[in-house]
Design a protein around this motif. Structure first.
Motif, mmCIF file in Angstrom:
data_model
loop_
_atom_site.group_PDB
_atom_site.id
_atom_site.type_symbol
_atom_site.label_atom_id
_atom_site.label_comp_id
_atom_site.label_asym_id
_atom_site.label_seq_id
_atom_site.Cartn_x
_atom_site.Cartn_y
_atom_site.Cartn_z
ATOM 1 N N VAL A 70 1.682 3.556 21.500
ATOM 2 C CA VAL A 70 0.500 3.720 20.648
ATOM 3 C C VAL A 70 0.493 2.627 19.586
ATOM 4 O O VAL A 70 1.526 2.046 19.249
ATOM 5 N N VAL A 71 -0.697 2.358 19.095
ATOM 6 C CA VAL A 71 -0.876 1.370 18.026
ATOM 7 C C VAL A 71 -1.468 2.104 16.832
ATOM 8 O O VAL A 71 -2.517 2.736 16.942
ATOM 9 N N GLN A 72 -0.795 1.994 15.679
ATOM 10 C CA GLN A 72 -1.201 2.734 14.483
ATOM 11 C C GLN A 72 -1.699 1.755 13.430
ATOM 12 O O GLN A 72 -1.001 0.804 13.071
ATOM 13 N N ASN A 73 -2.919 1.982 12.943
ATOM 14 C CA ASN A 73 -3.497 1.154 11.896
ATOM 15 C C ASN A 73 -3.340 1.872 10.564
ATOM 16 O O ASN A 73 -3.961 2.918 10.335
ATOM 17 N N GLN A 74 -2.511 1.303 9.684
ATOM 18 C CA GLN A 74 -2.233 1.950 8.404
ATOM 19 C C GLN A 74 -3.413 1.863 7.441
ATOM 20 O O GLN A 74 -3.488 2.645 6.491
ATOM 21 N N SER A 75 -4.346 0.941 7.679
ATOM 22 C CA SER A 75 -5.522 0.816 6.800
ATOM 23 C C SER A 75 -6.584 1.840 7.156
ATOM 24 O O SER A 75 -7.151 2.504 6.284
ATOM 25 N N THR A 76 -6.874 1.981 8.461
ATOM 26 C CA THR A 76 -7.921 2.912 8.896
ATOM 27 C C THR A 76 -7.364 4.266 9.289
ATOM 28 O O THR A 76 -8.129 5.212 9.485
ATOM 29 N N ASN A 77 -6.026 4.356 9.436
ATOM 30 C CA ASN A 77 -5.367 5.581 9.896
ATOM 31 C C ASN A 77 -5.844 6.000 11.282
ATOM 32 O O ASN A 77 -5.917 7.186 11.597
ATOM 33 N N ILE A 78 -6.191 5.020 12.101
ATOM 34 C CA ILE A 78 -6.593 5.268 13.486
ATOM 35 C C ILE A 78 -5.450 4.883 14.409
ATOM 36 O O ILE A 78 -4.848 3.816 14.267
ATOM 37 N N VAL A 79 -5.155 5.751 15.344
ATOM 38 C CA VAL A 79 -4.100 5.528 16.325
ATOM 39 C C VAL A 79 -4.753 5.237 17.678
ATOM 40 O O VAL A 79 -5.557 6.037 18.167
ATOM 41 N N ASP A 80 -4.419 4.084 18.266
ATOM 42 C CA ASP A 80 -4.870 3.749 19.612
ATOM 43 C C ASP A 80 -3.835 4.254 20.608
ATOM 44 O O ASP A 80 -2.658 3.889 20.527
ATOM 45 N N ILE A 81 -4.289 5.076 21.548
ATOM 46 C CA ILE A 81 -3.401 5.710 22.521
ATOM 47 C C ILE A 81 -3.481 4.955 23.844
ATOM 48 O O ILE A 81 -4.571 4.764 24.389
ATOM 49 N N LYS A 141 0.817 -1.215 0.000
ATOM 50 C CA LYS A 141 0.000 0.000 0.000
ATOM 51 C C LYS A 141 0.851 1.265 0.000
ATOM 52 O O LYS A 141 0.320 2.364 -0.019
ATOM 53 N N GLY A 142 2.148 1.109 0.031
ATOM 54 C CA GLY A 142 3.024 2.274 -0.061
ATOM 55 C C GLY A 142 3.602 2.761 1.240
ATOM 56 O O GLY A 142 4.354 3.750 1.252
ATOM 57 N N THR A 143 3.296 2.105 2.350
ATOM 58 C CA THR A 143 3.913 2.490 3.626
ATOM 59 C C THR A 143 5.394 2.124 3.599
ATOM 60 O O THR A 143 5.757 1.003 3.234
ATOM 61 N N VAL A 144 6.250 3.063 4.007
ATOM 62 C CA VAL A 144 7.696 2.877 3.961
ATOM 63 C C VAL A 144 8.261 2.973 5.374
ATOM 64 O O VAL A 144 8.040 3.963 6.074
ATOM 65 N N ILE A 145 8.978 1.917 5.781
ATOM 66 C CA ILE A 145 9.616 1.887 7.093
ATOM 67 C C ILE A 145 11.130 1.914 6.897
ATOM 68 O O ILE A 145 11.671 1.123 6.131
ATOM 69 N N LYS A 146 11.811 2.812 7.606
ATOM 70 C CA LYS A 146 13.265 2.923 7.515
ATOM 71 C C LYS A 146 13.877 2.764 8.896
ATOM 72 O O LYS A 146 13.407 3.372 9.871
ATOM 73 N N THR A 147 14.922 1.967 8.991
ATOM 74 C CA THR A 147 15.628 1.746 10.258
ATOM 75 C C THR A 147 17.011 1.194 9.958
ATOM 76 O O THR A 147 17.366 0.986 8.786
ATOM 77 N N GLU A 148 17.799 0.899 10.999
ATOM 78 C CA GLU A 148 19.138 0.351 10.808
ATOM 79 C C GLU A 148 19.168 -1.166 10.907
ATOM 80 O O GLU A 148 19.933 -1.819 10.220
ATOM 81 N N THR A 149 18.331 -1.727 11.734
ATOM 82 C CA THR A 149 18.258 -3.188 11.867
ATOM 83 C C THR A 149 16.802 -3.598 11.962
ATOM 84 O O THR A 149 16.057 -3.049 12.783
ATOM 85 N N MET A 150 16.401 -4.571 11.117
ATOM 86 C CA MET A 150 15.013 -5.027 11.121
ATOM 87 C C MET A 150 14.981 -6.551 11.181
ATOM 88 O O MET A 150 15.731 -7.240 10.498
ATOM 89 N N TYR A 151 14.074 -7.046 12.006
ATOM 90 C CA TYR A 151 13.842 -8.488 12.128
ATOM 91 C C TYR A 151 12.489 -8.787 11.501
ATOM 92 O O TYR A 151 11.509 -8.102 11.782
ATOM 93 N N TYR A 152 12.464 -9.815 10.659
ATOM 94 C CA TYR A 152 11.202 -10.118 9.983
ATOM 95 C C TYR A 152 10.917 -11.612 10.044
ATOM 96 O O TYR A 152 11.816 -12.445 10.110
ATOM 97 N N ASP A 153 9.634 -11.916 10.042
ATOM 98 C CA ASP A 153 9.148 -13.291 10.135
ATOM 99 C C ASP A 153 8.118 -13.483 9.032
ATOM 100 O O ASP A 153 7.017 -12.918 9.092
#
Length: 581
Positions: free
Chosen positions: A204-215, A137-149
């Motif tokens: 916080v929890v961010q939903n990239q589909s609904t753009n709702i942030v749970d605080i 969907k175009g969301t871009v995450i940038k970091t130095e070290t990423m762990y993926y499953d």
């Protein structure tokens, strides 16, 4: 023979040592916690080479494991990994990729990095150096070290990073991205920034589909254009698209130098509309006024608010605050008609309105208060008390001195009626009264001092004089006055008529000559049941005090009447009586 046997043993031991390779040095995330029995791998479970410019193997490099160089591409379970160089640890079904690494996953997500490690058995990997994850969907995450499953389809980092969805950028120390649901769990200090607002909070929890942030922790949402306008909460939900906030714990909305709080709140930063329920407070520090109630609404664009469910307002003065209550209280500001750069503040109390000030209390169907100019309007059956004095009429206007905070004067329009107790220390049924069409009441040292009545003016005033022998005041009688205009002076225990003009008619009657019924006007309405005696009385429709019972002093009048009746009886006795023959 022994020499030959030794050589054979040495050569076989050497070959075994060469074939048995040491295990690969892995990132701790890729370590297998329990060493299980090796399970035979199916062909589709193994890493497959798609392309490489060269395939190499050297005893002095990568512990003799095969490595590929030049435009390398390998495939596993539909995902394709490309890099400048890839080392394949075939026995462990494990790879290391170095230089311009790119992992194209089957769900459409892409990870690029300087280097990667991938365990094909667990389908877990680690990417390092300028890591970039892009979801479909175009969301871009940038970091130095990423762990993926790949099995759970999630990515994790704890080295700090940014998340950009094209509208906002999220900065967080630690994040877990669930690619299937597009939910990002952000822990520690988090910052989400777009063109208009900045959200900063913990966990916080961010939903990239609904753009709702749970605080789920202390959080502030700040208006970048006007940083004083902000939302503060410990728990809630925030829609980064619509700028709507739903707030549930320790929440405050700051707007136009005002603060709204409540147990449960809603605020739309685009429309400026907000509401709160349960223990609601609207604080206006500039006006030194706050409003409390069970339900409230604010309108930022109109700079107005409304409070219901047992609301009350407190206007703080240096010496003597003023309290308001009603079924509904509205506050708003608007530009001055003479200077648009100056804003004036107004307060409206509707239905069963009450107010309390130490030197003045009142009730009416509605009250309108110009806080800036200190003008109060009371509509529909207004009644105002000051000490043991009461004023009523069709409408009452009260004028406060904004500098001294004292009540300066009143204007009573229509059926004006002022009553004062002759002696507040006794329960005698004695009241000075003045009434007319219009009345202006002047205050001195927070007490009614003078009144001017215009139009059908009438008064009933008890008259005392000092006995020359005893030096004590004695009751002379009652003065009844009817004039076009009356000027009256309120003294400690007397109402002195200082002027009576236009059709003046004034007579003083001794107490023995004026009957009790004429000592009060027919519309006399002295009210002690509903009177507000302390500020807490405004919190109910009526304090419902027991009506005070006053004792009428009719002794002189009754004695005079008895004397008249006896005299009449004597006269009747002297008259000859007729007898019928």
């Amino acid at each position: 023979m022994r020499i030959v046997l030794f050589l054979l043993i040495f050569i076989s031991t050497f070959n075994f040592a060469q074939d048995t390779k040491p295990p690969v040095q892995r990132d701790p995330y890729l370590q297998t916690p329990v060493k299980a029995k090796p399970v035979p791998l199916k062909p589709e479970d193994k890493v497959r080479i798609i392309h490489a410019d060269e395939v190499k193997k050297s005893l002095d490099k990568y512990n003799g494991n095969q490595y590929l160089t030049g435009h390398v591409q390998i495939e596993h379970q539909g995902s394709i990994l490309s890099a400048d160089e890839v080392v394949i640890y075939e026995e462990e079904n494990f790879v290391k990729a170095i230089g311009n690494t790119k992992l194209q996953n089957t769900d459409g997500s892409v990870i690029t990095a300087g280097e990667m490690e991938y365990d094909a058995n667990t389908q877990k990997g680690v990417a390092r150096k300028n890591v970039v994850l892009t979801d479909p969907k175009g969301t871009v995450i940038k970091t130095e070290t990423m762990y993926y499953d790949r099995l759970s389809n999630q990515a994790y980092y704890n080295t700090g990073g940014t998340i950009n969805d094209g509208k906002s950028t999220t900065y967080a120390k630690t994040a877990t991205y669930f690619l299937t649901t597009r939910i990002i769990d952000l822990t520690g200090r988090v910052k989400i920034e777009d063109a208009q607002y900045i959200l900063e909070g913990d966990n916080v929890v961010q939903n990239q589909s609904t753009n709702i942030v749970d605080i789920n922790g202390p959080t502030t949402i700040t208006n970048k254009k006007n940083p004083k306008n902000r939302i503060v909460t410990d728990k809630g939900n925030y829609n980064t698209n619509t700028k709507e906030a739903f707030l549930y714990k320790n929440s405050r909305v700051f707007y136009n130098d005002k603060i709204l709080t409540g147990d449960t709140m809603y605020f739309n930063q685009l429309t400026g509309f907000g509401k709160a329920t349960g223990n609601v407070t609207l604080d206006d520090p500039k006006e030194r006024r706050f409003i409390k109630g069970g339900y409230g609404e604010i309108f930022e664009k109109k700079d107005s608010s409304m409070m219901t469910k047992n609301p009350y307002a407190v206007k703080a003065f240096e010496k003597d605050s003023i309290y308001f209550a009603a079924e509904k209280i509205i506050s708003y500001q608007k530009p001055d008609a003479l200077d648009i750069n100056v804003k004036k503040s107004f307060l409206r109390a509707y239905k069963k309105a009450r107010f309390y000030k130490s030197n003045a209390q009142g009730r009416a169907d509605s009250i309108a208060f110009n806080e800036t100019d200190g003008i109060m309007h009371m509509y529909t059956k207004p009644i105002l008390w000051s000490g043991e004095k009461q004023v009523t009429g069709d409408k009452v206007e009260a004028y406060f001195n904004t500098a001294t905070e004292d009540l300066d004067s009143l204007k009573v329009i229509g059926n004006a009626f002022a009553i004062t107790k002759v002696d507040s220390l006794t329960l005698k049924d004695e009241f000075n009264q003045v009434k007319g069409k219009y009345m202006t009441v002047y205050y001195e040292k927070n007490d009614i001092k003078e009144a001017r009545v215009v139009g059908n003016a009438q008064s009933i005033a008890y008259v005392d004089d000092v006995n020359k022998e005893t030096k004590k005041p004695e009751r002379i009688g009652i003065t009844l006055s009817t004039c076009g205009i009356i000027g009256a002076l309120f003294e400690e225990k007397a109402l002195q008529i200082i002027s009576c003009s236009i059709g003046a008619n004034s007579d003083t009657y001794p107490m023995s000559r004026i009957e009790p019924a004429k000592r009060k006007f027919t519309d006399f309405n002295w009210n002690t049941k509903d009177r507000i005696r302390k500020w807490q009385d405004i919190l109910v429709d009526s304090p419902n005090y027991e009506e005070i019972k006053y004792t009428s002093d009719d002794k002189l009048y009754n004695q005079a009447q008895e004397a008249i009746e006896k005299a009449q009886a004597k006269e009747e006795a002297k008259k000859p009586k007729r007898t019928r023959k």
